[in-house]
Design an enzyme around this catalytic site. Structure first.
Site, PDB file in Angstrom:
ATOM      1  N   ASP A   1       0.836  -1.202   0.000  1.00  0.00           N
ATOM      2  CA  ASP A   1       0.000   0.000   0.000  1.00  0.00           C
ATOM      3  C   ASP A   1       0.873   1.255   0.000  1.00  0.00           C
ATOM      4  OD1 ASP A   1      -2.306   1.476   0.016  1.00  0.00           O
ATOM      5  OD2 ASP A   1      -2.673   1.258   2.166  1.00  0.00           O
TER       6      ASP A   1
ATOM      7  N   ASN B   1     -10.677  -3.020  -5.747  1.00  0.00           N
ATOM      8  CA  ASN B   1      -9.936  -2.076  -6.604  1.00  0.00           C
ATOM      9  C   ASN B   1     -10.655  -1.795  -7.924  1.00  0.00           C
ATOM     10  OD1 ASN B   1      -6.584  -3.151  -5.610  1.00  0.00           O
ATOM     11  ND2 ASN B   1      -7.876  -1.523  -4.790  1.00  0.00           N
TER      12      ASN B   1
HETATM   13  C1  FPP Z   1      -1.519   0.277  -3.507  1.00  0.00           C
HETATM   14  O1  FPP Z   1      -1.236   1.602  -3.668  1.00  0.00           O
HETATM   15  C2  FPP Z   1      -1.110  -0.631  -4.562  1.00  0.00           C
HETATM   16  C3  FPP Z   1      -1.933  -1.242  -5.459  1.00  0.00           C
HETATM   17  C4  FPP Z   1      -3.328  -0.912  -5.729  1.00  0.00           C
HETATM   18  C5  FPP Z   1      -1.458  -2.388  -6.186  1.00  0.00           C
HETATM   19  C6  FPP Z   1      -0.519  -2.104  -7.306  1.00  0.00           C
HETATM   20  C7  FPP Z   1       0.744  -2.776  -7.045  1.00  0.00           C
HETATM   21  C8  FPP Z   1       1.784  -2.632  -7.829  1.00  0.00           C
HETATM   22  C9  FPP Z   1       1.730  -1.798  -9.048  1.00  0.00           C
HETATM   23  C10 FPP Z   1       3.005  -3.352  -7.518  1.00  0.00           C
HETATM   24  C11 FPP Z   1       3.336  -4.287  -8.635  1.00  0.00           C
HETATM   25  C12 FPP Z   1       2.836  -5.625  -8.419  1.00  0.00           C
HETATM   26  C13 FPP Z   1       2.960  -6.628  -9.319  1.00  0.00           C
HETATM   27  C14 FPP Z   1       2.607  -7.994  -8.899  1.00  0.00           C
HETATM   28  C15 FPP Z   1       3.453  -6.454 -10.697  1.00  0.00           C
HETATM   29  P1  FPP Z   1      -2.439   2.618  -3.522  1.00  0.00           P
HETATM   30  O2  FPP Z   1      -2.816   3.044  -4.904  1.00  0.00           O
HETATM   31  O3  FPP Z   1      -3.552   2.027  -2.727  1.00  0.00           O
HETATM   32  O4  FPP Z   1      -1.756   3.774  -2.731  1.00  0.00           O
HETATM   33  P2  FPP Z   1      -2.459   4.866  -1.781  1.00  0.00           P
HETATM   34  O5  FPP Z   1      -3.010   4.113  -0.598  1.00  0.00           O
HETATM   35  O6  FPP Z   1      -1.342   5.759  -1.423  1.00  0.00           O
HETATM   36  O7  FPP Z   1      -3.526   5.525  -2.600  1.00  0.00           O
END
Ligand code: FPP
Length: 253
Positions: A18, A66
């Site tokens: 996160d 998501n």
């Molecule tokens: C959270 O950050 C992350 C995600 C929604 C997942 C995305 C993960 C990656 C891109 C890492 C790569 C993974 C793989 C397996 C290729 P957020 O958007 O929730 O951050 P915030 O809480 O600051 O808004």
């Protein structure tokens, strides 16, 4: 072996990655920039887990919730997963990593499911760390499909409701053939598990840190593993179980 040394390397580490969006916003950049940086952090952490001797690493890459993000961000993330698997697969395969995906594939684009299936097929016989990527995964949804599977067996009269055991339900779930996570890491300063592996985390040690995912690297992973190594795991008992019974929870909580 004493209870602490039994713990030194968790067999199964699960991570809620996160903080990508906030990391980008802090730099005056769009959120997508943070997801790109998140991929770089992921690459380093996968390698560090493998080097540390972790057997299973499960990453929460895209939750069933998501899907409610803005369409442009969802589209970017799905395309990023396709691109990332394309770039990383050769290396993961060469390192002996076995790649698996969990979650509901029905809503995922065909370009992505094709890459997922190809990755699973190509690495299926690898002997090294199992890398599980949760895409479109939700813990409640996982439980619902498991209950449905047992319900079908009851309808077919091959199972009686009174006979259902924890092992029966556990076997119907994603990861049913793997050990439960020993350690859950969540970055980004939130203290919740956000519908991740609800069943499987029953006895996991929970490690929360403020570091935003793009800044989480091998040093932070080492801190989490060291913290885990110092935990005494009792599984609901008053004393840690003997090594042979380490993974068996007690009846009481
Ligand atoms: C959270 O950050 C992350 C995600 C929604 C997942 C995305 C993960 C990656 C891109 C890492 C790569 C993974 C793989 C397996 C290729 P957020 O958007 O929730 O951050 P915030 O809480 O600051 O808004």
């Amino acid at each position: 072996m004493n209870p602490v040394s039994m713990n030194v390397v968790p067999r199964h580490v699960a991570i809620i990655m996160d903080g990508n969006g906030r990391w980008a916003t802090q730099r005056g950049q769009p959120r997508l920039y943070g997801h790109e940086a998140g991929v770089r952090a992921t690459r380093a952490v996968v390698r560090a887990c493998r080097d540390a001797g972790v057997s299973v690493l499960t990453l929460y890459a895209f939750s069933s919730e998501n899907w409610f993000r803005p369409a442009a961000e969802v589209g970017f993330l799905l395309e990023l997963f396709v691109r990332t698997m394309g770039v990383e697969l050769d290396t993961l395969h060469a390192e002996g990593v076995r790649v698996r995906f969990i979650g509901d594939r029905a809503r995922l684009p065909q370009t992505l499911t094709a890459v997922m299936e190809a990755s699973e097929r190509r690495t299926a016989d690898n002997p090294g760390m199992v890398l599980v990527i949760a895409l479109g995964y939700g813990g409640r949804q996982d439980l619902v499909q498991g209950v449905r599977a047992l319900g079908r067996r009851i309808e077919a009269a091959t199972l009686r409701a009174e006979e259902i055991t924890e092992a029966d339900l556990g076997a119907t779930l994603a990861l049913g053939d793997l050990p439960d996570p020993d350690l859950l890491i969540r970055t980004g300063g939130e203290y919740r598990i956000s519908n991740f592996l609800l069943w499987h985390l029953a006895y996991a040690e929970l490690y929360f840190c403020d570091t935003l995912w793009p800044d989480f690297g091998p040093a932070e992973l080492s801190s989490a593993l060291a913290w885990y190594g110092g935990r005494e795991r009792r599984f609901g008992r008053t004393e840690p179980p003997s090594s042979g019974a380490m993974m068996e929870p007690a009846d009481d909580q």
